[in-house]
Scaffold this active site. Structure first.
Site, PDB file in Angstrom:
ATOM      1  N   LEU A  95       5.858   1.553   6.020  1.00  0.00           N
ATOM      2  CA  LEU A  95       5.315   2.131   7.248  1.00  0.00           C
ATOM      3  C   LEU A  95       6.310   2.917   8.089  1.00  0.00           C
ATOM      4  CD1 LEU A  95       2.939  -0.779   8.322  1.00  0.00           C
ATOM      5  CD2 LEU A  95       2.389   1.311   7.069  1.00  0.00           C
TER       6      LEU A  95
ATOM      7  N   HIS B 109      -0.886   7.385  -0.535  1.00  0.00           N
ATOM      8  CA  HIS B 109      -1.720   7.383   0.680  1.00  0.00           C
ATOM      9  C   HIS B 109      -3.170   7.121   0.276  1.00  0.00           C
ATOM     10  CE1 HIS B 109      -2.771   8.204   4.806  1.00  0.00           C
ATOM     11  NE2 HIS B 109      -3.807   8.888   4.354  1.00  0.00           N
TER      12      HIS B 109
ATOM     13  N   ASP C 263       3.093  12.072   5.660  1.00  0.00           N
ATOM     14  CA  ASP C 263       1.967  12.473   4.792  1.00  0.00           C
ATOM     15  C   ASP C 263       1.793  13.983   4.604  1.00  0.00           C
ATOM     16  OD1 ASP C 263       1.327   9.750   4.551  1.00  0.00           O
ATOM     17  OD2 ASP C 263      -0.031   9.808   6.257  1.00  0.00           O
TER      18      ASP C 263
HETATM   19  C1  GRF Z   1      -2.047   0.968   0.174  1.00  0.00           C
HETATM   20  O1  GRF Z   1      -3.380   1.162   0.527  1.00  0.00           O
HETATM   21  C2  GRF Z   1      -1.313   2.286   0.165  1.00  0.00           C
HETATM   22  O2  GRF Z   1      -2.141   3.355  -0.156  1.00  0.00           O
HETATM   23  C3  GRF Z   1      -0.861   2.416   1.578  1.00  0.00           C
HETATM   24  O3  GRF Z   1      -0.550   1.110   1.995  1.00  0.00           O
HETATM   25  C4  GRF Z   1      -1.277   0.174   1.210  1.00  0.00           C
HETATM   26  C5  GRF Z   1      -0.307  -0.769   0.631  1.00  0.00           C
HETATM   27  O4  GRF Z   1      -0.939  -1.853   0.021  1.00  0.00           O
HETATM   28  N1  GRF Z   1       0.220   3.357   1.727  1.00  0.00           N
HETATM   29  P1  GRF Z   1      -0.068  -2.877  -0.821  1.00  0.00           P
HETATM   30  O5  GRF Z   1       0.991  -3.436   0.098  1.00  0.00           O
HETATM   31  O6  GRF Z   1       0.518  -2.148  -1.977  1.00  0.00           O
HETATM   32  O7  GRF Z   1      -1.027  -3.924  -1.261  1.00  0.00           O
END
Ligand code: GRF
Length: 204
Positions: A89, A108, A149
């Site tokens: 993040l 994404h 993004d």
């Molecule tokens: C996913 O939906 C990805 O697209 C986004 O964050 C989420 C991460 O999920 N960037 P995880 O931690 O891999 O389960």
């Protein structure tokens, strides 16, 4: 190819990438998992698979620059060649972004450039897709640049939006495809098939 995965969340994409390496769909070795959150599921998954992991957050460093430098050094110490952002993040900045230009990819959970940008992550993305009344959503694996993004897409895949979907139901449908598509996209890099020409990412 030595890959690092950066993640802030539960780590299901990390788990899927590990599966892909074990099944030979991704001819790479995940050598490092990095998280900014001490309680990220991704760190537990790394431990379970004997993968080196690092919990590193900016608060532990005197300056943002010191944090960014430490991140780069960790990558270099592990011989990382490709970085996969799987629900990480925080913004990735210089010097990491410069050292790994064209070799950092992000997953994404929507079809960029729609429903992306700062603050658009997790449930909020799927909620916005449903609020807009979209009939399709999907995923975008894209190169990472200096903004949230905005880097050029490497791979996109559509997922149907169904009547009655909740953000959670749609998220699960997209996530299932993410787990397949991320390994596919990384494998393009492993095979040396990725050529970048401005915004066009050509898969040779
Ligand atoms: C996913 O939906 C990805 O697209 C986004 O964050 C989420 C991460 O999920 N960037 P995880 O931690 O891999 O389960």
């Amino acid at each position: 190819m030595k890959v690092a995965v950066m993640a802030s969340g539960m780590g299901s994409n990390l788990a899927a990438l590990i599966d892909a390496t074990e099944q030979g769909r991704l001819a790479a070795r995940i050598v490092l998992v990095v998280s900014d959150k001490a309680d990220a599921g991704a760190l537990g998954i790394a431990a379970k698979h004997g993968i080196s992991s690092l919990h590193i957050s900016a608060q532990k460093f005197p300056t943002p620059a010191a944090f960014d430098q430490a991140l780069l050094e960790a990558m270099q110490e592990h011989g990382v060649e490709l970085i996969a952002l799987a629900g990480y993040l925080k913004k990735v900045r210089a010097p990491l972004i410069d050292a790994y230009r064209g070799r950092i990819v992000n997953m994404h959970p929507a079809l960029l450039p729609a429903f992306g940008g700062k603050g658009m992550y997790g449930r909020k993305v799927h909620e916005a897709v449903l609020d807009y009344g979209c009939k399709v959503s999907g995923l975008t694996v894209h190169l990472v640049d200096n903004e949230y993004d905005t880097g050029p897409p490497v791979l996109q895949r559509c997922v149907a939006v169904k009547q009655g979907d909740t953000p959670e139901v749609l998220a699960a449908r997209v996530l299932e495809q993410e787990h397949v598509a991320f390994a596919e996209a990384l494998q393009y890099f492993v095979e040396g098939r990725v050529e970048v020409n401005g915004r066009q990412v050509i898969i040779k």
